[in-house]
Design a protein around this motif. Structure first.
Motif, PDB file in Angstrom:
ATOM      1  N   GLY A 243       5.598  14.476  -2.650  1.00 32.62           N
ATOM      2  CA  GLY A 243       4.317  14.254  -3.314  1.00 32.62           C
ATOM      3  C   GLY A 243       4.415  13.290  -4.483  1.00 32.62           C
ATOM      4  O   GLY A 243       5.440  13.206  -5.150  1.00 32.62           O
TER       5      GLY A 243
ATOM      6  N   ASN B 282       9.440  12.936   2.930  1.00 30.63           N
ATOM      7  CA  ASN B 282       8.513  12.339   1.970  1.00 30.63           C
ATOM      8  C   ASN B 282       8.432  13.303   0.796  1.00 30.63           C
ATOM      9  O   ASN B 282       9.026  14.387   0.862  1.00 30.63           O
ATOM     10  CB  ASN B 282       7.129  12.137   2.606  1.00 30.63           C
TER      11      ASN B 282
ATOM     12  N   THR C  80      -4.597  17.324  -0.838  1.00 25.39           N
ATOM     13  CA  THR C  80      -4.457  17.935   0.478  1.00 25.39           C
ATOM     14  C   THR C  80      -3.398  17.233   1.320  1.00 25.39           C
ATOM     15  O   THR C  80      -3.407  16.007   1.442  1.00 25.39           O
ATOM     16  CB  THR C  80      -5.820  17.893   1.202  1.00 25.39           C
ATOM     17  N   GLY C  81      -2.518  18.029   1.884  1.00 23.60           N
ATOM     18  CA  GLY C  81      -1.514  17.476   2.797  1.00 23.60           C
ATOM     19  C   GLY C  81      -0.224  17.058   2.129  1.00 23.60           C
ATOM     20  O   GLY C  81       0.715  16.670   2.802  1.00 23.60           O
ATOM     21  N   GLU C  82      -0.173  17.138   0.804  1.00 25.05           N
ATOM     22  CA  GLU C  82       1.038  16.704   0.094  1.00 25.05           C
ATOM     23  C   GLU C  82       1.915  17.904  -0.264  1.00 25.05           C
ATOM     24  O   GLU C  82       1.432  19.031  -0.411  1.00 25.05           O
ATOM     25  CB  GLU C  82       0.644  15.958  -1.184  1.00 25.05           C
ATOM     26  N   VAL C  83       3.204  17.659  -0.405  1.00 21.83           N
ATOM     27  CA  VAL C  83       4.172  18.688  -0.813  1.00 21.83           C
ATOM     28  C   VAL C  83       4.922  18.130  -2.020  1.00 21.83           C
ATOM     29  O   VAL C  83       5.487  17.035  -1.948  1.00 21.83           O
ATOM     30  CB  VAL C  83       5.159  19.004   0.332  1.00 21.83           C
TER      31      VAL C  83
ATOM     32  N   GLU D  40       1.071   3.290   3.001  1.00 26.18           N
ATOM     33  CA  GLU D  40       1.613   3.531   1.654  1.00 26.18           C
ATOM     34  C   GLU D  40       2.150   2.237   1.050  1.00 26.18           C
ATOM     35  O   GLU D  40       2.917   1.521   1.682  1.00 26.18           O
ATOM     36  CB  GLU D  40       2.724   4.595   1.714  1.00 26.18           C
TER      37      GLU D  40
ATOM     38  N   ARG E  10       5.754   5.345   6.958  1.00 28.09           N
ATOM     39  CA  ARG E  10       4.784   5.722   5.929  1.00 28.09           C
ATOM     40  C   ARG E  10       4.038   4.472   5.445  1.00 28.09           C
ATOM     41  O   ARG E  10       2.835   4.488   5.235  1.00 28.09           O
ATOM     42  CB  ARG E  10       5.461   6.394   4.722  1.00 28.09           C
TER      43      ARG E  10
ATOM     44  N   TYR F  75       0.737   4.706   7.727  1.00 26.63           N
ATOM     45  CA  TYR F  75      -0.138   5.432   6.799  1.00 26.63           C
ATOM     46  C   TYR F  75      -0.524   4.619   5.572  1.00 26.63           C
ATOM     47  O   TYR F  75      -1.107   5.154   4.627  1.00 26.63           O
ATOM     48  CB  TYR F  75       0.517   6.770   6.409  1.00 26.63           C
TER      49      TYR F  75
END
Ligand code: PGA
Length: 249
Positions: free
Chosen positions: A62, A60, A70-73, A99, A93, A97
């Motif tokens: 960002g 995945n 928070t939690g994203e790269v 998306e 995803r 989640y």
């Protein structure tokens, strides 16, 4: 190289260990397709250290450049770590989640902007497939259109993975013939909604790919490679899928 075989480890590490896995793949004879391995984020640097011919990908990326997410790269961080690919819009995803296309489009745009190749996953669920090809086409076209809009129709550096949701992790793969007719619809949607893209945007298939069904998918599927989940956790099975694509047996 315009053909790809991509390992999506999901939230797993191969039982044989990262070192052993990478040794098998790196020591296999080279072929006319790029191998990409997408581990959980944490292991990207370790894979990059071991990779010579193999490219490393993320599962995945960002949807913002930086900040309080928070939690994203971010895509820039992934590039910095040595990744060259980022999967976006995987059905897990989207389904687990929540998306949506707009978010997926932003992720894709930032991946491409930062020099990563985005592996955009699209696919229909079983109710759509059961409704017949016109409904499948409508669904996939609308996914392509929505993401193209969200990503400002930026087509460069994108690989599409056609992954019917009903085939992922179920042991039930689409037949080569079914993949071919669906891929033709995806190609026409790409041409329509991403007019700037070349007709050569690679289209991969994913969904219960194994060494046993790779032959039919390669011979009849009209695809440019595979995105492999379960079978990618065993280096030898993954290699057999690669060999099936490049015609080495
Ligand atoms: P699978 O997963 O090969 O285990 O069906 C494919 C994917 O989710 O990309």
């Amino acid at each position: 190289m315009n053909r790809y075989v991509i390992a999506n480890w999901k939230m797993n590490v191969p039982p044989e260990g990262i070192g052993g896995y990478m040794d098998v793949l790196e020591n296999a004879p080279a072929g006319d397709a790029q191998v990409v391995v997408a581990p959980p984020f944490l292991y990207i640097p370790e894979l990059v250290k071991k990779a010579r011919r193999i490219a490393v990908g993320a599962q995945n990326c960002g949807d913002r450049k930086s900040g309080a997410f928070t939690g994203e790269v971010s895509a820039a961080m992934l590039r910095d770590a040595g990744a060259w690919f980022a999967i976006v819009g995987h059905s897990e995803r989207r389904g687990v989640y929540g998306e949506g296309d707009e978010l997926v489009g932003r992720r894709m745009a930032l991946a491409v902007e930062n020099g990563l190749t985005a592996v955009l996953c699209i696919g229909e669920d079983l109710s759509v497939r059961d409704a017949g090809l016109p409904r499948v086409t409508e669904h996939l076209s609308s996914q392509v259109r929505a993401v193209a809009q969200a990503a400002d129709a930026r087509p460069g550096g994108v690989v599409i993975a056609y992954e019917p949701v009903w085939a992922i992790g179920t042991g039930r793969n689409a037949s080569g013939a079914m993949v071919a007719e669906t891929v033709a619809q995806i190609r026409s949607a790409v041409t329509q909604f991403w007019p700037a893209s070349r007709a050569t945007t690679p289209i991969l298939y994913g969904g219960s790919v194994t060494p046993d069904n790779v032959g039919d998918l390669v011979a009849n599927g009209n695809i440019d490679g595979f995105l492999v989940g379960g079978a990618s956790l065993d280096s030898r099975k993954f290699l057999a899928i690669y060999d099936g694509l490049v015609g080495r047996k």
